[in-house]
Design a protein around this motif. Structure first.
Motif, PDB file in Angstrom:
ATOM      1  N   UNK A  50       0.835  -1.197   0.000  1.00 14.18           N
ATOM      2  CA  UNK A  50       0.000   0.000   0.000  1.00 14.18           C
ATOM      3  C   UNK A  50       0.871   1.248   0.000  1.00 14.18           C
ATOM      4  N   UNK A  51       0.542   2.157  -0.882  1.00 14.17           N
ATOM      5  CA  UNK A  51       1.226   3.450  -0.963  1.00 14.17           C
ATOM      6  C   UNK A  51       0.790   4.311   0.218  1.00 14.17           C
ATOM      7  N   UNK A  52       1.758   4.854   0.938  1.00 15.20           N
ATOM      8  CA  UNK A  52       1.474   5.714   2.091  1.00 15.20           C
ATOM      9  C   UNK A  52       1.188   7.134   1.607  1.00 15.20           C
ATOM     10  N   UNK A  53       0.032   7.681   1.973  1.00 16.39           N
ATOM     11  CA  UNK A  53      -0.349   9.056   1.624  1.00 16.39           C
ATOM     12  C   UNK A  53      -1.008   9.716   2.833  1.00 16.39           C
ATOM     13  N   UNK A  54      -1.114  11.022   2.744  1.00 16.91           N
ATOM     14  CA  UNK A  54      -1.746  11.817   3.782  1.00 16.91           C
ATOM     15  C   UNK A  54      -2.566  12.913   3.116  1.00 16.91           C
ATOM     16  N   UNK A  55      -3.548  13.466   3.796  1.00 16.59           N
ATOM     17  CA  UNK A  55      -4.363  14.529   3.188  1.00 16.59           C
ATOM     18  C   UNK A  55      -3.849  15.919   3.570  1.00 16.59           C
ATOM     19  N   UNK A  56      -2.552  16.058   3.554  1.00 19.22           N
ATOM     20  CA  UNK A  56      -1.910  17.320   3.918  1.00 19.22           C
ATOM     21  C   UNK A  56      -1.125  17.869   2.725  1.00 19.22           C
ATOM     22  N   UNK A 116      -7.204  11.961  -4.473  1.00 25.40           N
ATOM     23  CA  UNK A 116      -7.534  10.727  -5.171  1.00 25.40           C
ATOM     24  C   UNK A 116      -6.742  10.607  -6.469  1.00 25.40           C
ATOM     25  N   UNK A 117      -6.696  11.665  -7.251  1.00 26.46           N
ATOM     26  CA  UNK A 117      -5.955  11.633  -8.519  1.00 26.46           C
ATOM     27  C   UNK A 117      -4.476  11.335  -8.287  1.00 26.46           C
ATOM     28  N   UNK A 118      -3.889  12.008  -7.296  1.00 19.12           N
ATOM     29  CA  UNK A 118      -2.486  11.786  -6.967  1.00 19.12           C
ATOM     30  C   UNK A 118      -2.259  10.351  -6.502  1.00 19.12           C
ATOM     31  N   UNK A 119      -3.124   9.864  -5.631  1.00 17.46           N
ATOM     32  CA  UNK A 119      -2.973   8.507  -5.091  1.00 17.46           C
ATOM     33  C   UNK A 119      -3.077   7.457  -6.189  1.00 17.46           C
ATOM     34  N   UNK A 120      -4.056   7.579  -7.051  1.00 16.73           N
ATOM     35  CA  UNK A 120      -4.229   6.610  -8.136  1.00 16.73           C
ATOM     36  C   UNK A 120      -3.022   6.620  -9.061  1.00 16.73           C
ATOM     37  N   UNK A 121      -2.604   7.811  -9.454  1.00 20.15           N
ATOM     38  CA  UNK A 121      -1.479   7.939 -10.372  1.00 20.15           C
ATOM     39  C   UNK A 121      -0.207   7.319  -9.792  1.00 20.15           C
ATOM     40  N   UNK A 122       0.138   7.680  -8.559  1.00 21.59           N
ATOM     41  CA  UNK A 122       1.363   7.165  -7.944  1.00 21.59           C
ATOM     42  C   UNK A 122       1.274   5.670  -7.666  1.00 21.59           C
ATOM     43  N   UNK A 163     -18.563  14.373   9.674  1.00 21.89           N
ATOM     44  CA  UNK A 163     -19.178  14.420   8.337  1.00 21.89           C
ATOM     45  C   UNK A 163     -18.100  14.595   7.258  1.00 21.89           C
ATOM     46  N   UNK A 164     -17.117  15.453   7.514  1.00 25.56           N
ATOM     47  CA  UNK A 164     -16.035  15.669   6.556  1.00 25.56           C
ATOM     48  C   UNK A 164     -15.219  14.390   6.367  1.00 25.56           C
ATOM     49  N   UNK A 165     -14.897  13.722   7.462  1.00 24.92           N
ATOM     50  CA  UNK A 165     -14.125  12.480   7.380  1.00 24.92           C
ATOM     51  C   UNK A 165     -14.914  11.367   6.678  1.00 24.92           C
ATOM     52  N   UNK A 166     -16.200  11.284   6.949  1.00 28.88           N
ATOM     53  CA  UNK A 166     -17.015  10.267   6.268  1.00 28.88           C
ATOM     54  C   UNK A 166     -17.065  10.544   4.771  1.00 28.88           C
ATOM     55  N   UNK A 167     -17.174  11.801   4.394  1.00 23.32           N
ATOM     56  CA  UNK A 167     -17.152  12.174   2.987  1.00 23.32           C
ATOM     57  C   UNK A 167     -15.807  11.778   2.375  1.00 23.32           C
ATOM     58  N   UNK A 168     -14.736  12.082   3.091  1.00 28.89           N
ATOM     59  CA  UNK A 168     -13.383  11.742   2.640  1.00 28.89           C
ATOM     60  C   UNK A 168     -13.261  10.240   2.401  1.00 28.89           C
ATOM     61  N   UNK A 169     -13.583   9.461   3.423  1.00 26.96           N
ATOM     62  CA  UNK A 169     -13.429   8.008   3.350  1.00 26.96           C
ATOM     63  C   UNK A 169     -14.297   7.428   2.233  1.00 26.96           C
ATOM     64  N   UNK A 170     -15.532   7.876   2.144  1.00 32.50           N
ATOM     65  CA  UNK A 170     -16.451   7.367   1.128  1.00 32.50           C
ATOM     66  C   UNK A 170     -15.932   7.653  -0.278  1.00 32.50           C
ATOM     67  N   UNK A 171     -15.547   8.892  -0.541  1.00 36.57           N
ATOM     68  CA  UNK A 171     -15.097   9.273  -1.881  1.00 36.57           C
ATOM     69  C   UNK A 171     -13.737   8.692  -2.252  1.00 36.57           C
ATOM     70  N   UNK A 172     -12.800   8.692  -1.321  1.00 38.44           N
ATOM     71  CA  UNK A 172     -11.466   8.150  -1.629  1.00 38.44           C
ATOM     72  C   UNK A 172     -11.551   6.649  -1.875  1.00 38.44           C
ATOM     73  N   UNK A 173     -12.246   5.925  -1.008  1.00 36.49           N
ATOM     74  CA  UNK A 173     -12.309   4.469  -1.181  1.00 36.49           C
ATOM     75  C   UNK A 173     -13.063   4.096  -2.452  1.00 36.49           C
ATOM     76  N   UNK A 174     -14.171   4.777  -2.753  1.00 35.14           N
ATOM     77  CA  UNK A 174     -14.915   4.474  -3.976  1.00 35.14           C
ATOM     78  C   UNK A 174     -14.049   4.733  -5.206  1.00 35.14           C
TER      79      UNK A 174
END
Length: 182
Positions: A50-56, A116-122, A163-174
């Motif tokens: 798994x590629x290690x990423x952060x939302x920072x 998401x774009x960065x994570x997928x690409x890398x 709510x922000x974290x749930x949105x994050x998790x839902x969208x990134x994982x999908x």
């Protein structure tokens, strides 16, 4: 792979079968990372990398490898739109000096898409099986944020943060799953 702490085991071909998942950053050359990932997969096809990423975002991350966006040091706040940051009470981006990163707003859909774009690409460039996003905290306490020092709506209450974290998790994982990534 080297262990983060000296008392932790280190991956090598002889003990590869012990691991189900290995989280690995994308530092160094792409060729080196691809070679390392291929060697782990060859030694134990069951191990998932798994590629290690952060939302920072960080001024030291000019390629956006560890965070969500590349930092352009010739522009204020790396050229990242101000609307992407969590803001302090004076309207400046919140800087986490412990990790030398700026906090991005996990509820912002533009931040989510950039990450998401960065994570997928890398992940695809490196041959990774998926992405491990660090710092997905369940409350303001664990995020080390306080409504009194953060003026962004996301950190005005635990309800907003959740709510922000749930949105994050839902969208990134999908988005990752749609690309065949964990």
């Amino acid at each position: 792979l080297s262990a983060a702490c000296s008392n932790r085991p280190v991956w090598n071909a002889s003990n590869a079968a012990k691991y189900q998942f290995i989280t690995l950053g994308f530092g160094g050359s792409q060729a080196t990372i691809r070679s390392l990932v291929a060697s782990v997969h060859a030694s134990d096809p069951g191990t998932r990398l798994l590629l290690y990423k952060n939302y920072t975002a960080a001024s030291s991350d000019t390629a956006g490898v560890g965070g969500c966006a590349p930092w352009n040091s010739s522009k204020p706040y790396g050229g990242i739109p101000m609307s992407w940051f969590l803001l302090d009470s004076s309207g400046s981006p919140i800087y986490n000096s412990g990790y030398a990163v700026y906090e991005l707003d996990p509820g912002n859909l533009q931040v989510q898409q950039a990450c998401l774009s960065s994570a997928i690409s890398l992940a695809k460039q490196g041959g990774f099986d998926g992405v491990f996003f660090d710092s997905v905290q369940t409350s303001l306490f664990w995020a080390n944020l306080k409504p009194s020092t953060c003026s962004s709506a996301t950190c005005q209450s635990d309800t907003n943060w959740h709510a922000a974290m749930m949105s994050w998790i839902t969208n990134e994982s999908a988005g990752l799953h749609a690309q065949g990534l964990m």
